[in-house]
Design a protein around this motif. Structure first.
Motif, mmCIF file in Angstrom:
data_model
loop_
_atom_site.group_PDB
_atom_site.id
_atom_site.type_symbol
_atom_site.label_atom_id
_atom_site.label_comp_id
_atom_site.label_asym_id
_atom_site.label_seq_id
_atom_site.Cartn_x
_atom_site.Cartn_y
_atom_site.Cartn_z
ATOM 1 N N ALA A 36 0.843 -1.194 0.000
ATOM 2 C CA ALA A 36 0.000 0.000 0.000
ATOM 3 C C ALA A 36 0.876 1.240 0.000
ATOM 4 O O ALA A 36 1.888 1.297 0.699
ATOM 5 C CB ALA A 36 -0.913 -0.001 1.224
ATOM 6 N N GLN A 37 0.482 2.231 -0.786
ATOM 7 C CA GLN A 37 1.232 3.479 -0.889
ATOM 8 C C GLN A 37 0.427 4.634 -0.269
ATOM 9 O O GLN A 37 -0.782 4.536 -0.080
ATOM 10 C CB GLN A 37 1.532 3.799 -2.360
ATOM 11 N N GLY A 38 1.126 5.735 0.014
ATOM 12 C CA GLY A 38 0.452 6.941 0.474
ATOM 13 C C GLY A 38 0.111 6.973 1.938
ATOM 14 O O GLY A 38 -0.635 7.860 2.380
ATOM 15 N N ALA A 87 -7.356 5.405 4.321
ATOM 16 C CA ALA A 87 -7.880 4.049 4.100
ATOM 17 C C ALA A 87 -7.278 3.524 2.806
ATOM 18 O O ALA A 87 -7.103 4.273 1.839
ATOM 19 C CB ALA A 87 -9.396 4.046 4.019
ATOM 20 N N TRP A 88 -6.964 2.252 2.804
ATOM 21 C CA TRP A 88 -6.496 1.585 1.589
ATOM 22 C C TRP A 88 -7.286 0.299 1.418
ATOM 23 O O TRP A 88 -7.462 -0.467 2.382
ATOM 24 C CB TRP A 88 -5.006 1.288 1.674
ATOM 25 N N MET A 89 -7.791 0.076 0.218
ATOM 26 C CA MET A 89 -8.588 -1.101 -0.075
ATOM 27 C C MET A 89 -7.770 -2.089 -0.888
ATOM 28 O O MET A 89 -7.236 -1.750 -1.954
ATOM 29 C CB MET A 89 -9.853 -0.709 -0.845
ATOM 30 N N GLY A 90 -7.653 -3.302 -0.392
ATOM 31 C CA GLY A 90 -6.954 -4.345 -1.121
ATOM 32 C C GLY A 90 -7.816 -4.912 -2.231
ATOM 33 O O GLY A 90 -8.930 -4.445 -2.489
ATOM 34 N N ALA A 91 -7.304 -5.933 -2.892
ATOM 35 C CA ALA A 91 -8.005 -6.529 -4.025
ATOM 36 C C ALA A 91 -9.259 -7.271 -3.577
ATOM 37 O O ALA A 91 -9.246 -8.025 -2.604
ATOM 38 C CB ALA A 91 -7.077 -7.483 -4.773
ATOM 39 N N ALA A 92 -10.347 -7.056 -4.316
ATOM 40 C CA ALA A 92 -11.618 -7.750 -4.101
ATOM 41 C C ALA A 92 -12.212 -8.045 -5.473
ATOM 42 O O ALA A 92 -11.654 -7.668 -6.508
ATOM 43 C CB ALA A 92 -12.567 -6.890 -3.273
ATOM 44 N N TYR A 105 -16.347 -1.835 -4.027
ATOM 45 C CA TYR A 105 -15.420 -0.713 -3.846
ATOM 46 C C TYR A 105 -16.167 0.605 -3.670
ATOM 47 O O TYR A 105 -15.851 1.411 -2.786
ATOM 48 C CB TYR A 105 -14.485 -0.602 -5.049
ATOM 49 N N SER A 106 -17.152 0.850 -4.516
ATOM 50 C CA SER A 106 -17.885 2.112 -4.441
ATOM 51 C C SER A 106 -18.686 2.224 -3.151
ATOM 52 O O SER A 106 -18.718 3.281 -2.511
ATOM 53 C CB SER A 106 -18.821 2.242 -5.652
ATOM 54 N N ILE A 107 -19.327 1.124 -2.762
ATOM 55 C CA ILE A 107 -20.093 1.132 -1.509
ATOM 56 C C ILE A 107 -19.176 1.449 -0.337
ATOM 57 O O ILE A 107 -19.496 2.268 0.531
ATOM 58 C CB ILE A 107 -20.808 -0.216 -1.308
ATOM 59 N N ALA A 108 -18.015 0.798 -0.309
ATOM 60 C CA ALA A 108 -17.079 1.028 0.790
ATOM 61 C C ALA A 108 -16.569 2.468 0.801
ATOM 62 O O ALA A 108 -16.451 3.088 1.864
ATOM 63 C CB ALA A 108 -15.911 0.058 0.689
ATOM 64 N N ARG A 109 -16.253 3.012 -0.384
ATOM 65 C CA ARG A 109 -15.787 4.403 -0.440
ATOM 66 C C ARG A 109 -16.836 5.355 0.155
ATOM 67 O O ARG A 109 -16.501 6.292 0.888
ATOM 68 C CB ARG A 109 -15.485 4.803 -1.884
ATOM 69 N N LYS A 110 -18.090 5.138 -0.198
ATOM 70 C CA LYS A 110 -19.155 6.005 0.321
ATOM 71 C C LYS A 110 -19.266 5.898 1.836
ATOM 72 O O LYS A 110 -19.452 6.903 2.543
ATOM 73 C CB LYS A 110 -20.478 5.649 -0.344
ATOM 74 N N LYS A 111 -19.142 4.689 2.357
ATOM 75 C CA LYS A 111 -19.218 4.507 3.799
ATOM 76 C C LYS A 111 -18.023 5.166 4.495
ATOM 77 O O LYS A 111 -18.174 5.805 5.547
ATOM 78 C CB LYS A 111 -19.287 3.017 4.134
ATOM 79 N N LEU A 112 -16.850 5.014 3.914
ATOM 80 C CA LEU A 112 -15.659 5.616 4.507
ATOM 81 C C LEU A 112 -15.742 7.141 4.485
ATOM 82 O O LEU A 112 -15.400 7.813 5.469
ATOM 83 C CB LEU A 112 -14.414 5.138 3.754
ATOM 84 N N THR A 113 -16.211 7.690 3.374
ATOM 85 C CA THR A 113 -16.377 9.137 3.278
ATOM 86 C C THR A 113 -17.359 9.645 4.322
ATOM 87 O O THR A 113 -17.130 10.688 4.958
ATOM 88 C CB THR A 113 -16.852 9.527 1.873
ATOM 89 N N ALA A 114 -18.443 8.910 4.527
ATOM 90 C CA ALA A 114 -19.449 9.305 5.520
ATOM 91 C C ALA A 114 -18.883 9.284 6.931
ATOM 92 O O ALA A 114 -19.370 10.008 7.807
ATOM 93 C CB ALA A 114 -20.663 8.375 5.425
ATOM 94 N N LEU A 115 -17.846 8.474 7.142
ATOM 95 C CA LEU A 115 -17.211 8.388 8.459
ATOM 96 C C LEU A 115 -16.077 9.398 8.617
ATOM 97 O O LEU A 115 -15.386 9.399 9.629
ATOM 98 C CB LEU A 115 -16.688 6.975 8.685
ATOM 99 N N GLY A 116 -15.876 10.236 7.614
ATOM 100 C CA GLY A 116 -14.871 11.280 7.710
ATOM 101 C C GLY A 116 -13.480 10.870 7.304
ATOM 102 O O GLY A 116 -12.512 11.594 7.584
ATOM 103 N N VAL A 117 -13.331 9.724 6.630
ATOM 104 C CA VAL A 117 -12.010 9.288 6.155
ATOM 105 C C VAL A 117 -11.691 10.076 4.889
ATOM 106 O O VAL A 117 -12.361 9.931 3.863
ATOM 107 C CB VAL A 117 -11.983 7.776 5.885
ATOM 108 N N GLU A 118 -10.662 10.918 4.936
ATOM 109 C CA GLU A 118 -10.426 11.881 3.864
ATOM 110 C C GLU A 118 -9.618 11.326 2.694
ATOM 111 O O GLU A 118 -9.753 11.786 1.564
ATOM 112 C CB GLU A 118 -9.721 13.116 4.435
ATOM 113 N N VAL A 133 -8.816 7.963 0.649
ATOM 114 C CA VAL A 133 -9.153 6.562 0.364
ATOM 115 C C VAL A 133 -8.460 6.166 -0.942
ATOM 116 O O VAL A 133 -8.666 6.797 -1.977
ATOM 117 C CB VAL A 133 -10.674 6.348 0.234
ATOM 118 N N SER A 134 -7.658 5.130 -0.895
ATOM 119 C CA SER A 134 -6.936 4.678 -2.079
ATOM 120 C C SER A 134 -7.105 3.176 -2.253
ATOM 121 O O SER A 134 -7.740 2.503 -1.446
ATOM 122 C CB SER A 134 -5.452 5.043 -1.968
ATOM 123 N N GLY A 135 -6.505 2.646 -3.319
ATOM 124 C CA GLY A 135 -6.624 1.228 -3.623
ATOM 125 C C GLY A 135 -7.897 0.939 -4.398
ATOM 126 O O GLY A 135 -8.561 1.842 -4.907
ATOM 127 N N GLY A 136 -8.224 -0.333 -4.496
ATOM 128 C CA GLY A 136 -9.455 -0.726 -5.174
ATOM 129 C C GLY A 136 -9.337 -0.821 -6.674
ATOM 130 O O GLY A 136 -10.349 -0.751 -7.372
#
Length: 265
Positions: free
Chosen positions: A10-12, A162-167, A207-220, A222-225
């Motif tokens: 993971a980078q960043g 946040a970093w999202m691995g392969a799914a 990936y998109s669902i998770a990004r939306k949830k993370l954004t709603a939790l204030g995670v500024e 988000v990478s990976g996916g």
């Protein structure tokens, strides 16, 4: 993202943090000489619950720990994953009993938080200054039930990265109407994350669902996916592609002190 022999890195993230996801094949052009290897599990299966030889799995786990030690890992912390909303906060104490759950949080240096997947979405989190980390397993059930929210709740500080691995990607992840309904009932915005098919089913974008949830939790940040486990058999296990298969592990840890940051494998 940088490839090593054993994992994608993971980078960043802050320099105090190291994270990544193991791959299934170290060198596709060679066969391992181990008598315990089964072709369904390839070279780096890390799961004890999928029918692989336990001796080989333990060898793989030991090899991974040794490879991560130069980067600052001192132990690997595993869970018995159950598609739950259970998240645990752990310290450096070695636990003799395997906990059940799908989220881990720690502020201890060197403790690598491990999540196994083979299509489900693994996510790692850390705060802005790199002093607290989390790792979670989010299949569609976990996403719907709130494993991201439950894991963040266990953190003492606000997750910033946040970093999202392969799914499995949307193109290959077909689900029933009941799955779509579960998410849309939570938030109508999830409607856009499902593509209807001619057979009445839907393609779901984890990936998109998770990004939306993370954004709603204030995670500024988000990478990976960008990977698909189903479509990349040279790198990843996929339960939907091969029902008898191994598991990758996504990990994150706060580097232990006095680690050489230029360590290589």
């Amino acid at each position: 993202m940088t490839d090593s022999k054993l994992w994608l890195t993971a980078q960043g993230l802050p320099s105090t943090i190291y994270a990544g996801q193991t791959v299934s094949v170290i060198d596709p052009s060679t066969d391992n000489a181990s008598p315990y290897l089964h072709p369904s599990y390839l070279q780096q299966n890390l799961a004890l619950h999928v029918g692989d030889d336990a001796r080989q799995v333990q060898r793989n786990r030991f090899h991974l720990l040794k490879a991560l030690q130069p980067f600052g890992a001192t132990q690997l912390h595993w869970l018995s994953q159950t598609h739950s909303t259970i998240a645990h906060r752990i310290d450096s104490t070695v636990n003799t009993q395997l906990l059940e759950g799908d989220g881990l949080v720690t502020s201890e240096q060197g403790v690598a938080l491990m999540m196994m997947t083979a299509d489900c979405l693994p996510i790692v989190l850390c705060n802005q200054d790199g002093t607290e980390v989390a790792c979670l397993h989010a299949g569609w059930r976990g996403l719907a039930r709130g494993i991201i929210e439950a894991t963040v709740k266990q953190m003492w500080s606000q997750p910033y990265f946040a970093w999202m691995g392969a799914a499995i990607s949307q193109q290959h992840f077909e689900v029933g109407a009941e799955v779509k309904a579960t998410f849309v009932q939570e938030n109508a915005d999830f409607e856009n994350d499902f593509l209807m098919q001619k057979n009445g089913k839907f393609l779901a974008d984890l990936y998109s669902i998770a990004r939306k949830k993370l954004t709603a939790l204030g995670v500024e940040n988000v990478s990976g996916g960008e990977h698909c486990t189903f479509a990349e058999p040279d790198k990843f296990y996929s339960y939907r592609r091969n029902s008898t298969t191994g598991r990758m592990a996504t990990f994150i840890f706060i580097r232990a002190k006095d680690v050489k940051l230029d360590a290589t494998i």
